[in-house]
Design a protein around this motif. Structure first.
Motif, mmCIF file in Angstrom:
data_model
loop_
_atom_site.group_PDB
_atom_site.id
_atom_site.type_symbol
_atom_site.label_atom_id
_atom_site.label_comp_id
_atom_site.label_asym_id
_atom_site.label_seq_id
_atom_site.Cartn_x
_atom_site.Cartn_y
_atom_site.Cartn_z
ATOM 1 N N GLY A 50 0.792 -1.167 -0.120
ATOM 2 C CA GLY A 50 0.116 -0.045 0.001
ATOM 3 C C GLY A 50 0.755 1.211 -0.133
ATOM 4 N N LEU A 51 2.140 1.330 0.702
ATOM 5 C CA LEU A 51 3.004 2.385 0.794
ATOM 6 C C LEU A 51 3.505 2.620 -0.634
ATOM 7 N N PHE A 52 3.895 1.686 -1.150
ATOM 8 C CA PHE A 52 4.609 1.722 -2.579
ATOM 9 C C PHE A 52 3.318 2.126 -3.527
ATOM 10 N N ALA A 53 2.143 1.718 -3.317
ATOM 11 C CA ALA A 53 1.101 2.169 -4.453
ATOM 12 C C ALA A 53 0.755 3.735 -4.017
ATOM 13 N N ALA A 54 0.871 4.318 -2.729
ATOM 14 C CA ALA A 54 0.843 5.499 -2.456
ATOM 15 C C ALA A 54 2.072 6.413 -3.305
ATOM 16 N N LEU A 55 3.139 5.876 -3.137
ATOM 17 C CA LEU A 55 4.313 6.684 -3.995
ATOM 18 C C LEU A 55 3.896 6.444 -5.461
ATOM 19 N N GLY A 56 3.569 5.485 -5.875
ATOM 20 C CA GLY A 56 2.910 5.543 -7.290
ATOM 21 C C GLY A 56 2.092 6.643 -7.726
ATOM 22 N N GLY A 57 1.245 6.807 -6.756
ATOM 23 C CA GLY A 57 0.012 7.845 -7.012
ATOM 24 C C GLY A 57 0.574 9.193 -6.927
ATOM 25 N N VAL A 58 1.347 9.603 -6.043
ATOM 26 C CA VAL A 58 2.125 10.586 -5.839
ATOM 27 C C VAL A 58 3.236 11.146 -6.893
ATOM 28 N N THR A 59 3.800 10.123 -7.418
ATOM 29 C CA THR A 59 4.800 10.559 -8.425
ATOM 30 C C THR A 59 4.053 10.526 -9.939
ATOM 31 N N ALA A 60 3.004 9.846 -9.974
ATOM 32 C CA ALA A 60 2.407 9.852 -11.194
ATOM 33 C C ALA A 60 2.167 11.128 -11.954
ATOM 34 N N PRO A 61 1.982 12.043 -11.443
ATOM 35 C CA PRO A 61 1.580 13.455 -12.006
ATOM 36 C C PRO A 61 2.963 13.845 -12.618
ATOM 37 N N ARG A 62 3.986 13.690 -11.693
ATOM 38 C CA ARG A 62 5.317 14.278 -12.161
ATOM 39 C C ARG A 62 5.776 13.471 -13.531
ATOM 40 N N VAL A 63 5.481 12.150 -13.453
ATOM 41 C CA VAL A 63 6.005 11.261 -14.452
ATOM 42 C C VAL A 63 5.229 11.659 -15.738
ATOM 43 N N ILE A 64 3.821 12.079 -15.641
ATOM 44 C CA ILE A 64 3.039 12.556 -16.888
ATOM 45 C C ILE A 64 3.527 13.708 -17.358
ATOM 46 N N THR A 65 3.929 14.453 -16.493
ATOM 47 C CA THR A 65 4.491 15.761 -16.854
ATOM 48 C C THR A 65 5.663 15.715 -17.649
ATOM 49 N N ARG A 66 6.418 14.975 -17.320
ATOM 50 C CA ARG A 66 7.816 14.742 -18.037
ATOM 51 C C ARG A 66 7.564 13.721 -19.256
ATOM 52 N N PHE A 67 6.864 12.867 -19.404
ATOM 53 C CA PHE A 67 6.749 11.867 -20.212
ATOM 54 C C PHE A 67 5.359 11.890 -21.213
ATOM 55 N N GLY A 68 4.420 12.736 -20.643
ATOM 56 C CA GLY A 68 3.083 12.551 -21.235
ATOM 57 C C GLY A 68 2.124 11.328 -20.664
ATOM 58 N N ALA A 69 0.946 11.554 -20.752
ATOM 59 C CA ALA A 69 0.007 10.670 -20.256
ATOM 60 C C ALA A 69 0.102 9.269 -21.036
ATOM 61 N N ARG A 70 0.086 9.205 -22.322
ATOM 62 C CA ARG A 70 0.326 8.026 -22.995
ATOM 63 C C ARG A 70 1.488 7.176 -22.614
ATOM 64 N N ARG A 71 2.604 7.756 -22.853
ATOM 65 C CA ARG A 71 3.839 7.175 -22.559
ATOM 66 C C ARG A 71 3.953 6.533 -21.101
ATOM 67 N N THR A 72 3.171 7.368 -20.024
ATOM 68 C CA THR A 72 3.158 6.796 -18.760
ATOM 69 C C THR A 72 2.164 5.637 -18.763
ATOM 70 N N LEU A 73 1.249 5.779 -19.235
ATOM 71 C CA LEU A 73 0.144 4.395 -19.440
ATOM 72 C C LEU A 73 0.817 3.504 -19.779
ATOM 73 N N ILE A 74 1.452 3.565 -20.899
ATOM 74 C CA ILE A 74 2.118 2.133 -21.492
ATOM 75 C C ILE A 74 3.032 1.810 -20.556
ATOM 76 N N GLY A 75 3.996 2.614 -20.044
ATOM 77 C CA GLY A 75 4.986 2.065 -19.306
ATOM 78 C C GLY A 75 4.556 1.516 -17.977
ATOM 79 N N GLY A 76 3.507 2.063 -17.303
ATOM 80 C CA GLY A 76 2.848 1.737 -16.133
ATOM 81 C C GLY A 76 2.402 0.234 -16.257
ATOM 82 N N LEU A 77 1.681 0.017 -17.446
ATOM 83 C CA LEU A 77 1.426 -1.313 -17.814
ATOM 84 C C LEU A 77 2.233 -2.384 -17.891
ATOM 85 N N LEU A 78 3.367 -1.904 -18.715
ATOM 86 C CA LEU A 78 4.379 -2.849 -18.653
ATOM 87 C C LEU A 78 5.168 -3.129 -17.323
ATOM 88 N N ALA A 79 5.465 -2.120 -16.562
ATOM 89 C CA ALA A 79 5.942 -2.406 -15.338
ATOM 90 C C ALA A 79 4.969 -3.361 -14.608
#
Length: 493
Positions: free
Chosen positions: A333-362
């Motif tokens: 659950g703590l790591f899930a919270a970390l993912g939620g907190v960092t997601a907006p920054r990742v989206i800002t850096r790489f774009g929502a669609r790249r983040t979506l595909i990268g998240g699925l692959l991970a």
């Protein structure tokens, strides 16, 4: 590969330099933060209800006199209306008021939770659970549409969706743990009582914070569309939930599965001809909407199944205590919270669609890593802890990114419909994922038991097969979504 989000340009412009403070556009007012807390609390409460009763089923059945074969209905009675009525209530909120329907859903959910807490026989419990599901179907799409219309597209909405997605995922995970702890210490009724208290708390605060929003015009409700899509979803959810417990060979499973498919096909035909459709087919032709919702449904379906399978593995194979199992899920659950907190920054850096595909692959990679679990308690527990926790980070990136992708570029008048699709993807995913792979696991366990394997070895074999299928499905979806979003769609598509 140009697969950036439509909001990437504005998000990138709003991204703060490393040493600078956040720009004004990304900051939330105190009132906005309180609204976000209320909406997220309601979403968390609904997600909790999806799993909190699972561990309590044996105690519940003994108390109310429900047979083993009937216990699944305590879960299915909630899942049917909560998944089946989402699109209907999402559209109804657009037409007659999102705040009004949200508060009505909260009131119904709270009252139903009280009924389930006080249940005196199976009929009263199942009535309470069904009404809880109906209330949840009102809360989830209206809560999401209130969120997307409250927070403007860009950094604010991405942050809000990140927090909401994190709590939605945490709610399901925490429910699995909390249900066992509360049942052991306070009895199964405490799980329903907790939901009643939570619903009452949100209901007390929400009216003073939320403002009404609806479409300026008042089009007619698409009744044929509402009937066919609701009936189709109800039939499919019933068929899959029942098949997980009793197999796909039952007559009622086959009949409802076929009926569900026929009704959903009829729904598509109705919507193509309706003057004011429940679901806008042009909206579904938008790549962001169609592929985003497919990705969202599958990431929810497969990660909720991972949690379920790990619960079986930790408690049935490794025979770990509820406390140790709870600690493992707590770290996840703590790591899930970390993912939620960092997601907006990742989206800002790489774009929502790249983040979506990268998240699925991970998520796929770390789910596949769980195939290494075995009978050794120490190594198995550590692998489950590390792989599932890292997989949750990718899962939350995918959740936030799909929410941003599937609601970007749409006017406020269509946000209820768009978020209805988003939340339908979430709820349908959480509803059908576990039943589908449970049927696969159960069949594998039965084969291994017939071959002379011990219960623990057979369960381990079933869990490994389920995890393998899970990882493969997520990986395939990641590739399909990447291809679907390969080129930037023209404006309006």
């Amino acid at each position: 590969m140009a697969i950036d989000s439509p909001s990437r340009t504005s998000a990138a412009q709003a991204a703060p330099p490393a040493a600078a403070s956040a720009p004004p556009g990304s900051r939330m007012s105190t009132r906005s933060k309180l609204i976000l807390m209320v909406l997220c609390a309601a979403q968390f409460m609904v997600a909790l209800d999806f799993s909190i009763l699972n561990v309590a089923l044996p105690a519940l059945g003994e108390d109310l006199g429900m047979g083993q074969a009937d216990l699944q209905w305590a879960v299915t009675a909630f899942a049917l209306p909560s998944g089946g009525f989402l699109l209907f209530f999402g559209r109804l909120a657009d037409l007659y008021g999102r705040r009004r329907l949200f508060l009505s859903g909260l009131a119904l959910f709270t009252a139903a939770s009280v009924l389930a807490t006080l249940a005196w026989d199976p009929a009263s419990l199942l009535t309470g659970r069904a009404l809880q599901g109906l209330g949840a179907a009102m809360i989830v799409p209206t809560g999401m549409s209130l969120l997307t219309t409250t927070f403007t597209e860009g950094p604010q909405r991405e942050r809000a969706l990140g927090i909401s997605g994190t709590l939605m995922s945490l709610g399901f995970t925490i429910g699995m743990v909390l249900g066992g702890v509360m049942t052991d210490s306070l009895g199964w009724r405490s799980t329903m009582g907790l939901l009643a208290v939570a619903g009452a708390g949100v209901l007390l605060v929400a009216p003073g914070l939320l403002t009404e929003s609806r479409r300026a015009d008042r089009p007619r409700l698409d009744v044929p569309g509402a009937v066919t899509v609701t009936g189709g979803l109800l039939a499919l959810i019933y068929a899959l939930s029942t098949a997980a417990q009793r197999g796909f060979g039952r007559t009622d499973v086959v009949v409802t599965l076929v009926a569900g498919v026929v009704l959903l096909v009829a729904f598509a035909v109705v919507e193509a001809r309706a003057a004011e459709p429940l679901v806008s087919l042009p909206m579904l032709r938008r790549r962001t909407v169609a592929w985003g919702n497919l990705a969202g449904m599958m990431t929810f379906a497969m990660m909720s199944t991972v949690i379920f399978l790990l619960t079986l593995y930790l408690q049935e194979v490794l025979e770990l205590s509820a406390v140790v199992t709870g600690l493992i899920f707590g770290v996840q659950g703590l790591f899930a919270a970390l993912g939620g907190v960092t997601a907006p920054r990742v989206i800002t850096r790489f774009g929502a669609r790249r983040t979506l595909i990268g998240g699925l692959l991970a998520q796929a990679v770390f789910t596949a890593a769980l195939l290494g679990v075995g009978r050794d308690s120490a190594s198995g527990a550590w692998l489950a802890l590390v792989a599932a926790s890292l997989g949750c980070v990718g899962h939350l990136w995918a959740i936030v990114a799909y929410g941003v992708t599937a609601t970007s570029g749409l006017p406020d008048g269509e946000q209820g419909l768009a978020t209805g699709l988003v939340t339908s993807s979430q709820q349908v995913g959480m509803t059908v994922g576990i039943p589908l792979l449970s049927a696969v696991v159960s069949a594998r366990v039965a084969v291994l038991r017939d071959g002379g394997s011990s219960f623990a070895d057979a369960t381990l074999g079933g869990v490994r097969l389920g995890l393998g299928v899970d990882a493969a499905v997520v990986a395939v979806v990641a590739v399909v979504v990447a291809v679907g979003l390969w080129r930037r769609a023209p404006v309006g598509r």
